[in-house]
Design an enzyme around this catalytic site. Structure first.
Site, PDB file in Angstrom:
ATOM      1  CE  LYS A  26      -4.240  -1.955   1.805  1.00  0.00           C
ATOM      2  NZ  LYS A  26      -3.952  -3.166   1.945  1.00  0.00           N
TER       3      LYS A  26
HETATM    4  C1  LIG Z   1      -4.716  -4.325   1.080  1.00  0.00           C
HETATM    5  C2  LIG Z   1      -3.635  -5.603   1.036  1.00  0.00           C
HETATM    6  C3  LIG Z   1      -4.014  -6.694   0.219  1.00  0.00           C
HETATM    7  C4  LIG Z   1      -5.232  -6.586  -0.602  1.00  0.00           C
HETATM    8  O1  LIG Z   1      -5.064  -5.685  -1.685  1.00  0.00           O
HETATM    9  P1  LIG Z   1      -6.284  -5.056  -2.560  1.00  0.00           P
HETATM   10  O2  LIG Z   1      -5.883  -3.916  -3.498  1.00  0.00           O
HETATM   11  O3  LIG Z   1      -7.584  -4.756  -1.372  1.00  0.00           O
HETATM   12  O4  LIG Z   1      -6.805  -6.364  -3.455  1.00  0.00           O
HETATM   13  C5  LIG Z   1      -3.224  -7.811   0.104  1.00  0.00           C
HETATM   14  N1  LIG Z   1      -2.086  -7.878   1.110  1.00  0.00           N
HETATM   15  C6  LIG Z   1      -2.021  -6.930   1.940  1.00  0.00           C
HETATM   16  C7  LIG Z   1      -0.764  -7.277   2.809  1.00  0.00           C
HETATM   17  C8  LIG Z   1      -2.639  -5.819   1.875  1.00  0.00           C
HETATM   18  O5  LIG Z   1      -2.374  -5.010   2.856  1.00  0.00           O
END
Ligand SMILES: *Cc1c(COP(=O)(O)O)cnc(C)c1O
Length: 452
Positions: free
Chosen positions: A108
């Site tokens: 993220k």
């Molecule tokens: C948010 C997140 C995901 C999922 O990503 P999306 O874009 O919501 O599909 C997967 N792994 C981790 C560690 C995350 O923080």
């Protein structure tokens, strides 16, 4: 200049700048580019010798041309992407793309850091201030807080449930200071979210210029296109026919949407594997054409993917010619035939996730955490089912979305090792924390906000 339409079709199309500062469309739809910019094979070839920030510039420029001078965008991507993006070989031409080296060791960071800087850029030019309100159960709050930390025209206020956040997660938010304020709430995550929602709807707080920076913002989607181009450029062989299979561990489908957009822009992707945990609404939909949310969502060890109705699904449906509203109601079916050709969806149980962590460690000496393990298990499922006759040198890349050190208990239980902290998380335990405390009361929250 590229315009952005709302997937609900009732709000007018607007510029990138407007969509970025607005987040959700007034009709509750999600913004999508009206046309998908193209990148030619020749241009993709030039990425072989480029750095991550350079590729980030080339790709995002296609969406932002006319909305920001090239020099300013260059500065933003150089600042945002100052950490490594490793590709770890597993076997033959199968790789893990590690998106876990940013300041909060989560993928993220890629989106949040660029979105924060773009927002700050526009606000500074217009001499405006913005207050980002976020409720977190741990990871999103720290990624947002870190991404916006030190930006002059934005303040961040994070609410977290006092008993539902680990010490390490809390310290990633509460040791920052400056423009980041953190408050613990005597309540659960849902209470924090309800407080934030009420504040957004409160006419008395309009002057605060509140924004949410949540995962449906177009400013978070576009940066997530970049690493697909980057990974392919780093690993492709000289052969101009080379193509790639990606596996994406998915929850709200923002990460995966970045990949599908990369494919629609011209990246030669043979197949996208959408790997979900036991929240299997999407694999069911792809199989039957019938969409049913999972309510309530199922709790799995890949906790950031416990999503029973992916908030970005409306975008995917729109990209394949269908229409889905924010509640998950479909008024026009997507082109399932093309979807099934381009996408492979698979649900991975917790038991399979744990087994995958053990197997990849024992067989390949590669350390995965639960989210990345869902992605890798999805890739293995695909290769065992549809990919049986594939050339063994087919390039495959599975995304690792968090650092294993963020899940020490699970890793220790399965492998008996304590994963070393990445540099960004080292020393955090000994830093001083500052955070406020609050009852689960909107009145109290509102008084605090009025003091801003
Ligand atoms: C948010 C997140 C995901 C999922 O990503 P999306 O874009 O919501 O599909 C997967 N792994 C981790 C560690 C995350 O923080």
């Amino acid at each position: 200049m590229l315009k952005y339409y709302s997937t609900n079709g009732k709000s007018p199309s607007i510029s990138f700048r407007e969509a970025l500062l607005q987040g959700q469309a007034p009709d509750k739809g999600l913004y999508m580019p009206e046309t998908i910019p193209q990148i030619s094979p020749e241009e993709i070839y030039t990425f072989i010798n480029k750095s991550y920030p350079e590729i980030a510039f080339d790709v995002t420029w296609k969406f932002l041309e006319g909305e920001i001078p090239a020099e300013d965008l260059k500065k933003i991507v150089e600042e945002a992407y100052d950490y490594p993006v490793p590709l770890e070989p597993v076997y033959e031409r199968k790789y893990i793309l590690r998106l876990d080296q940013g300041p909060t060791a989560s993928f993220k960071d890629f989106a949040a850091r660029m979105m924060g800087r773009l927002m700050n850029y526009y606000l500074a030019r217009e001499n405006k201030q913005l207050l980002i309100l976020t409720a977190t159960s741990g990871d999103t709050g720290s990624a947002i807080a870190n991404a916006f930390y030190g930006l002059d025209n934005i303040k961040v206020l994070v609410l977290f449930p006092e008993k539902e956040v680990t010490l390490r997660q809390r310290k990633q938010m509460t040791t920052l200071g400056k423009n980041v304020e953190v408050i613990s709430v005597e309540g659960k995550f849902d209470d924090c979210q309800a407080l934030v929602k009420e504040a957004f709807a409160d006419p008395d707080l309009l002057h605060l210029n509140l924004s949410s920076a949540n995962s449906i913002n177009i400013g978070r989607l576009i940066p997530q296109i970049v690493y697909y181009f980057y990974a392919f450029a780093r690993l492709r062989v000289g052969n101009p026919d080379d193509d790639v299979i990606f596996s994406v561990p998915s929850g709200n489908f923002g990460d995966m949407m970045g990949g599908v957009l990369a494919m629609k822009m011209g990246l030669p992707v043979w197949r996208f594997i959408i790997a979900v945990n036991e929240n299997d609404e999407f694999p069911n939909y792809l199989g039957t054409g019938n969409y049913m949310k999972v309510v309530p969502s199922r709790n799995c060890i890949s906790s950031a993917m416990n999503v029973g109705h992916p908030s970005n699904l409306a975008r995917l449906v729109a990209l394949y010619g269908g229409k889905m509203d924010e509640k998950g109601q479909m008024s026009a079916q997507a082109d399932l035939h093309t979807m099934r050709k381009e996408l492979f969806a698979v649900s991975i149980t917790d038991e399979e996730t744990r087994r995958t962590i053990i197997d990849t460690w024992n067989m390949h000496n590669v350390l995965l955490e639960p989210h990345g393990a869902v992605g890798w298990a999805g890739l293995m499922a695909y290769l065992n089912e549809e990919g049986k006759d594939m050339d063994k040198d087919q390039l495959c890349i599975s995304l690792e979305t968090a650092h294993p050190a963020k899940f020490p208990e699970e890793i220790d239980k399965l492998l008996g090792i304590d994963p070393p902290l990445p540099p960004s998380l080292q020393g955090i335990e000994s830093k001083t924390e500052v955070f406020g405390k609050m009852k689960n009361s909107y009145e109290e929250f509102r008084e605090r906000l009025k003091e801003e």
